[in-house]
Write an enzyme that holds these catalytic residues in place. Structure first.
Site, short mmCIF file in Angstrom:
data_model
loop_
_atom_site.label_atom_id
_atom_site.label_comp_id
_atom_site.label_asym_id
_atom_site.label_seq_id
_atom_site.Cartn_x
_atom_site.Cartn_y
_atom_site.Cartn_z
N SER A 1 -29.65 7.41 71.63
CA SER A 1 -29.74 7.38 73.08
C SER A 1 -30.63 5.85 73.26
O SER A 1 -29.88 4.88 73.34
CB SER A 1 -30.81 8.46 73.58
OG SER A 1 -30.98 8.68 74.67
N HIS B 1 -25.64 16.08 73.81
CA HIS B 1 -26.38 14.70 73.56
C HIS B 1 -27.47 14.77 72.26
O HIS B 1 -28.37 15.42 72.17
CB HIS B 1 -27.69 14.41 74.86
CG HIS B 1 -28.24 13.22 74.80
ND1 HIS B 1 -27.67 11.96 74.83
CD2 HIS B 1 -29.29 12.92 74.74
CE1 HIS B 1 -28.58 11.00 74.85
NE2 HIS B 1 -29.65 11.47 74.79
N ASP C 1 -21.53 15.36 76.02
CA ASP C 1 -22.89 14.72 76.35
C ASP C 1 -23.22 14.64 78.05
O ASP C 1 -22.42 13.65 78.58
CB ASP C 1 -22.95 13.34 75.83
CG ASP C 1 -24.47 12.73 75.69
OD1 ASP C 1 -25.33 13.13 76.63
OD2 ASP C 1 -24.68 11.87 74.95
#
Length: 216
Positions: free
Chosen positions: A111, A193, A161
């Site tokens: 991320s 995610h 995601d």
């Protein structure tokens, strides 16, 4: 560097690797420990270190490389650029501590950590930092501008995601290819995610390919 988490020291210094993990916003070095431990079991001659970003998250928990409060496509690049010196300093510090050079260093980000790792490939002389970047659920802060200098890029992304849509990884792959690079993109059906066993396996395959290229 006491805030970082050493998950494995190599059995020998011969041909040692350095695998640095970078967490997402609102997270911590400990949150990537399960991933690091899984990779350590596959890479016995690697330093595996989960790095904690230097600033407390303004989301109320964890840590961050840059604030996401009020972040936009327009201001994200500046925020990443401001955070980049500290990111690079942490890489250099661990290379100095372990004696492992950039040619045997892999940056693995999730991320926000993936954003930082990918953007490091856009710096002049990027190969002075690492030979490989593995970006999980990441993106570029802005469209890729230059072909990474001797840095391999691997993108891994869940197709479900909703935090960082998979199209951002697809765009990153397209941008890098248009610049003459040869990135890889692995997409995982049903994954949001996060990280699952398929992601760990894909990372392991990618790291194995590194050693095959080097003839190790």
């Amino acid at each position: 560097m006491q805030t970082d988490l050493i998950l494995q020291r190599p059995r020998t210094s011969d041909n040692a690797e350095l695998l640095l993990l970078f967490h997402g916003v609102g997270s911590s070095a400990e949150d990537l420990a399960p991933l690091g431990q899984a990779l350590a079991a596959q890479r016995l001659n690697a330093w595996v270190i989960s790095v904690r970003s230097p600033d407390r998250s303004d989301l109320g928990r964890g840590w961050q490389w840059f604030s996401v409060q009020g972040v936009t496509e327009a201001n994200r690049p500046e925020r990443v650029a401001s955070a980049m010196p500290a990111f690079l300093e942490r890489i250099r510090a661990w290379q100095s501590e372990t004696g492992v050079g950039p040619q045997s260093t892999t940056l693995l980000g999730f991320s926000q950590g993936a954003i930082m790792a990918l953007e490091s490939t856009q710096l002049c002389g990027a190969s002075r930092h690492a030979a490989r970047v593995i970006a999980i659920a990441g993106r570029f802060a802005q469209p890729a501008r230059i072909k990474p200098e001797d840095v391999a890029a691997h993108l891994l992304h869940g197709e479900q995601d909703h935090v960082m849509p998979v199209r951002l990884a697809m765009e990153a792959e397209h941008e890098l290819r248009s610049l003459g690079a040869a990135p890889t993109l692995d997409r995982f059906a049903g994954l949001g995610h996060g990280i699952d066993a398929r992601v760990v396996q894909a990372i392991g395959r990618g790291l194995q390919d590194v050693n095959e290229e080097k003839g190790l």
